[in-house]
Design a protein around this motif. Structure first.
Motif, PDB file in Angstrom:
ATOM      1  N   ILE A 284       7.882  -0.311   2.823  1.00 28.81           N
ATOM      2  CA  ILE A 284       8.477  -1.585   3.240  1.00 28.81           C
ATOM      3  C   ILE A 284       7.661  -2.237   4.369  1.00 28.81           C
ATOM      4  O   ILE A 284       7.410  -3.447   4.348  1.00 28.81           O
ATOM      5  CB  ILE A 284       9.951  -1.374   3.666  1.00 28.81           C
ATOM      6  N   SER A 285       7.182  -1.411   5.300  1.00 32.00           N
ATOM      7  CA  SER A 285       6.378  -1.991   6.388  1.00 32.00           C
ATOM      8  C   SER A 285       5.105  -2.615   5.830  1.00 32.00           C
ATOM      9  O   SER A 285       4.599  -3.602   6.345  1.00 32.00           O
ATOM     10  CB  SER A 285       6.040  -0.939   7.443  1.00 32.00           C
ATOM     11  N   GLY A 286       4.603  -2.018   4.760  1.00 28.95           N
ATOM     12  CA  GLY A 286       3.408  -2.585   4.130  1.00 28.95           C
ATOM     13  C   GLY A 286       3.700  -3.900   3.443  1.00 28.95           C
ATOM     14  O   GLY A 286       2.888  -4.834   3.445  1.00 28.95           O
ATOM     15  N   LEU A 287       4.876  -4.002   2.850  1.00 29.78           N
ATOM     16  CA  LEU A 287       5.227  -5.231   2.140  1.00 29.78           C
ATOM     17  C   LEU A 287       5.491  -6.380   3.125  1.00 29.78           C
ATOM     18  O   LEU A 287       5.114  -7.521   2.875  1.00 29.78           O
ATOM     19  CB  LEU A 287       6.482  -5.007   1.275  1.00 29.78           C
ATOM     20  N   ILE A 288       6.161  -6.037   4.238  1.00 34.68           N
ATOM     21  CA  ILE A 288       6.467  -7.093   5.206  1.00 34.68           C
ATOM     22  C   ILE A 288       5.197  -7.549   5.907  1.00 34.68           C
ATOM     23  O   ILE A 288       4.897  -8.726   5.975  1.00 34.68           O
ATOM     24  CB  ILE A 288       7.477  -6.578   6.275  1.00 34.68           C
ATOM     25  N   LYS A 289       4.467  -6.612   6.409  1.00 28.34           N
ATOM     26  CA  LYS A 289       3.169  -6.798   7.082  1.00 28.34           C
ATOM     27  C   LYS A 289       3.143  -7.999   8.015  1.00 28.34           C
ATOM     28  O   LYS A 289       2.832  -9.107   7.696  1.00 28.34           O
ATOM     29  CB  LYS A 289       2.183  -6.747   6.010  1.00 28.34           C
TER      30      LYS A 289
ATOM     31  N   SER B 158      -1.957   1.533   2.578  1.00 23.52           N
ATOM     32  CA  SER B 158      -3.201   1.932   1.907  1.00 23.52           C
ATOM     33  C   SER B 158      -3.378   3.436   1.971  1.00 23.52           C
ATOM     34  O   SER B 158      -3.837   4.065   1.011  1.00 23.52           O
ATOM     35  CB  SER B 158      -4.411   1.262   2.555  1.00 23.52           C
ATOM     36  N   ALA B 159      -3.011   4.034   3.124  1.00 21.13           N
ATOM     37  CA  ALA B 159      -3.145   5.488   3.260  1.00 21.13           C
ATOM     38  C   ALA B 159      -2.166   6.189   2.324  1.00 21.13           C
ATOM     39  O   ALA B 159      -2.499   7.194   1.692  1.00 21.13           O
ATOM     40  CB  ALA B 159      -2.894   5.909   4.702  1.00 21.13           C
ATOM     41  N   LEU B 160      -0.972   5.637   2.235  1.00 22.41           N
ATOM     42  CA  LEU B 160       0.026   6.208   1.328  1.00 22.41           C
ATOM     43  C   LEU B 160      -0.490   6.139  -0.115  1.00 22.41           C
ATOM     44  O   LEU B 160      -0.471   7.125  -0.854  1.00 22.41           O
ATOM     45  CB  LEU B 160       1.339   5.437   1.465  1.00 22.41           C
ATOM     46  N   GLY B 161      -0.963   4.950  -0.487  1.00 22.77           N
ATOM     47  CA  GLY B 161      -1.474   4.762  -1.848  1.00 22.77           C
ATOM     48  C   GLY B 161      -2.651   5.675  -2.130  1.00 22.77           C
ATOM     49  O   GLY B 161      -2.720   6.315  -3.181  1.00 22.77           O
TER      50      GLY B 161
ATOM     51  N   ILE C  21       8.376   7.553   2.845  1.00 26.43           N
ATOM     52  CA  ILE C  21       7.745   6.708   1.823  1.00 26.43           C
ATOM     53  C   ILE C  21       8.354   5.307   1.874  1.00 26.43           C
ATOM     54  O   ILE C  21       7.640   4.300   1.859  1.00 26.43           O
ATOM     55  CB  ILE C  21       7.906   7.309   0.412  1.00 26.43           C
ATOM     56  N   ALA C  22       9.680   5.252   1.985  1.00 27.64           N
ATOM     57  CA  ALA C  22      10.347   3.950   1.998  1.00 27.64           C
ATOM     58  C   ALA C  22       9.907   3.128   3.208  1.00 27.64           C
ATOM     59  O   ALA C  22       9.586   1.937   3.072  1.00 27.64           O
ATOM     60  CB  ALA C  22      11.859   4.132   1.996  1.00 27.64           C
ATOM     61  N   VAL C  23       9.857   3.753   4.373  1.00 28.89           N
ATOM     62  CA  VAL C  23       9.480   3.022   5.586  1.00 28.89           C
ATOM     63  C   VAL C  23       8.054   2.482   5.478  1.00 28.89           C
ATOM     64  O   VAL C  23       7.791   1.306   5.727  1.00 28.89           O
ATOM     65  CB  VAL C  23       9.618   3.916   6.843  1.00 28.89           C
ATOM     66  N   VAL C  24       7.146   3.360   5.085  1.00 31.79           N
ATOM     67  CA  VAL C  24       5.752   2.942   4.969  1.00 31.79           C
ATOM     68  C   VAL C  24       5.628   1.814   3.949  1.00 31.79           C
ATOM     69  O   VAL C  24       4.974   0.793   4.177  1.00 31.79           O
ATOM     70  CB  VAL C  24       4.851   4.121   4.546  1.00 31.79           C
TER      71      VAL C  24
END
Ligand code: TRP
Length: 450
Positions: A445-450, A221-224, A440-443
Motif C-alpha cells: 500500500i505504501s508503494g501504491l500511495i507513494k 521494488s524490493a518486495l517485488g 506485505i500489505a503495508v509495503v
C-alpha cells in the motif's frame, strides 16, 4: 467406470527438489534484474530492504507454498480447489497462471538475449571495443526487433522441448553441477571487477546505505524483486511442492534455496557495480547496466574470451531452468484442470507465451508502437507481474495458510507428521499468520500511495 489413476511425476531425491527449486529461483532475476533494481533504487538502501524481505518474508512464503503443494498433491489451481472446496480461493491459483504467462512472456525476451550473446562471444565480437561502441551495438540489437523475437522463439521452443519430453529431472542433474560453476565464475569476475581502478565507488554504492533513499517505491521494488528472485507468489513452489516426497524436509529446502539464490544475487552485485562505476556506466542504465558492463569487464581479463563464452552459456542455462518452472505451472494447470494432454498443454502454453512475448520484444525498439502510457509493454508486463501480482499472490497465500489451512495441518506438514523436529515451526507460523500479511500489505500500500 474404470477411472484411470494418473501417476504424478515426482522428484526422486531431496537434492532433486532443492535443485529444481533453486533452478527456478536462480536466473536472470539474480544476474540481470537484481542489479537493475539496485541501480534504479539508490543502491545500498534497496539492498538492505531486499535482504529483510528475503529473510523475513521469503522463507515463510516459500514454506507456505511448498506446504500447500505437497499437502494437496495438485497444481496451483487444483490445490486451492482441493484444500478449500467451494470457496473463492482458487482465484489465487488462476492469478498465478495469468502471472506465469506474463512473466514467461517478458522473461523469454531477455532469455533470448543470452543466446545472441553466446553467438557474440563465440565470434569474439566484443574484443577491443570501447563502452560507446558496445552500448551502440546493444541498442542496435534492440532495434532489430524480429531478431529478438527469433531468439525468444528459440528459447521458448527449447523450454517447451524440455517440458514436452519430461526431462526436467535430467536438466536439473546438469544444473546441480553447472549452478555451482556459475557461482565460481561469479567469484572470479567479482575479484577482477573489484580490483579495477575506481571500483571502490561501486562498493560504496552497494553497501553504504543512505536511509533517506528508502521511499515507497524502493519498498515495493524490493518486495517485488524478492518475490521475483525466489519465484514466489505465483504457484511455482506449489506445483513443485506437489512433486516432493512426504519424507523430504520442507524447511531445510526453503532455507537452502533462499541462501543459494541470495548468494548469487549478491555476487552479481559485486561483479556489476564496481565494474560499472569503473567504466562509467550509470547505475540507472537499466538493461545496459548488465549487458554492457559485462562485455567490458571480459575485455579487461586474461582469458576474457572463454570467461565471456562460459558465462553466457551458464546464464542461458540458469534462465532455462527458470523458464522450465514457469512453463511447468502453466502445463500442470492446463493438463490437470482443463484436461489437455500434457503435450498439447505444452504447445498451447508456448504459443500463448510466444504471442504475448512478441509484444514484449518488439516494444524495446526505438519508435515502437507497443507502449502504454509512454512505457514499453515490456516494462509494464514486468511491473504488473513482479510488483503487483506476485506480492498480492504471496499475501493471499500466507493468509490462506495462516487463517484457512490452519496451525495443526501446517505443523503436521512441516514436521512430516511429527517425525521431524522443527524448533522454528511455531515462529514460522506466527510470521505467516500475522507478520507476513501485515508487512506485505503495508509495503504494497505504501508503494501504491507513494
Ligand atoms: N526466479 C527466477 C529468476 O530469478 C524467475 C522465475 C522463475 C520466476 N519462475 C518464477 C519469478 C515464478 C516469479 C515467479 O530469474
Amino acid at each position: 467406470m474404470a477411472e484411470e489413476k494418473k501417476k504424478r511425476d515426482g522428484f526422486g531425491s531431496k537434492i532433486g527438489i532443492i535443485a529444481a527449486a533453486a533452478g527456478s529461483a536462480i536466473g536472470l532475476g539474480n544476474i540481470y534484474r537484481f542489479p537493475c533494481e539496485v541501480g534504479n533504487n539508490g543502491g545500498a538502501a534497496f539492498l538492505l530492504v531486499y535482504l529483510l524481505v528475503v529473510i523475513f518474508l521469503g522463507i515463510p512464503v516459500m514454506l507456505s507454498e511448498l506446504v500447500i503443494g505437497r499437502c494437496s498433491q495438485s497444481n496451483s489451481v487444483g490445490a486451492f480447489k482441493k484444500l478449500a472446496p467451494k470457496t473463492a480461493w482458487p482465484i489465487v491459483g488462476y492469478m498465478g497462471v495469468l502471472c506465469g504467462f506474463l512473466i514467461f512472456a517478458f522473461y523469454s525476451t531477455v532469455s533470448g538475449w543470452t543466446l545472441e550473446y553466446i553467438v557474440k562471444s563465440v565470434t569474439n565480437s566484443f574484443q577491443g571495443k570501447d563502452l560507446a561502441t558496445i552500448e551502440q551495438e546493444f541498442t542496435a540489437f534492440h532495434d532489430m526487433g524480429w531478431r529478438n523475437v527469433m531468439w525468444q522463439g528459440i528459447f521458448i521452443f527449447l523450454t517447451g522441448f524440455v517440458v514436452f519430453k519430461g526431462v526436467q529431472n535430467g536438466i536439473e542433474k546438469y544444473a546441480k553441477i553447472l549452478m555451482p560453476l556459475l557461482l565460481v565464475i561469479l567469484i572470479v569476475l567479482g575479484v577482477r571487477s573489484m580490483t579495477l581502478p575506481g571500483a571502490k565507488e561501486g562498493l560504496t554504492f552497494l553497501f553504504k546505505p543512505d536511509f533517506s533513499k528508502i521511499t515507497g517505491k524502493v519498498l515495493i521494488s524490493a518486495l517485488g524483486q524478492g518475490f521475483f528472485s525466489l519465484s514466489l507468489g505465483m504457484g511455482v513452489l506449489i506445483t513443485y511442492g506437489s512433486y516432493v516426497k512426504k519424507s523430504d524436509n520442507l524447511t531445510s529446502t526453503a532455507f537452502s534455496v533462499v541462501l543459494a539464490d541470495t548468494m548469487i544475487a549478491l555476487l552479481a552485485g559485486l561483479v556489476i557495480f564496481p565494474a560499472a562505476f569503473s567504466f562509467g556506466v550509470k547505475p540507472e542504465a537499466g538493461m545496459g547496466l548488465v549487458f554492457n558492463t559485462l562485455p567490458m569487464l571480459f575485455n579487461q581479463m586474461a582469458g576474457g574470451y572463454w570467461f565471456c563464452l562460459i558465462f553466457f552459456v551458464l546464464l542461458a542455462i540458469a534462465a532455462l531452468t527458470s523458464t522450465i518452472s514457469l512453463l511447468e505451472v502453466l502445463v500442470a494447470y492446463l493438463s490437470e484442470e482443463l484436461h489437455l494432454k500434457r503435450q498439447w498443454a505444452t504447445v498451447v502454453a508456448c504459443l500463448g507465451t510466444m504471442f504475448l512475448g512478441t509484444f514484449a520484444s518488439l516494444s524495446l525498439m526505438s519508435g515502437t508502437p507497443f507502449t502504454i502510457g509512454g512505457r514499453p509493454v515490456f516494462d509494464l508486463m514486468d511491473f504488473v507481474s513482479s510488483n503487483v501480482l506476485l506480492p498480492v499472490g504471496g499475501l493471499l497465500i500466507v493468509i490462506f495458510v495462516g487463517w484457512k489451512f490452519g496451525k495443526q495441518k501446517f505443523f503436521d506438514e512441516v514436521t512430516n507428521e511429527g517425525t521431524l523436529k522443527s524448533a522454528l515451526v511455531k515462529i514460522f507460523f506466527f510470521i505467516i499468520k500475522y507478520l507476513a500479511p501485515l508487512a506485505i500489505a503495508v509495503v504494497f500500500i505504501s508503494g501504491l500511495i507513494k
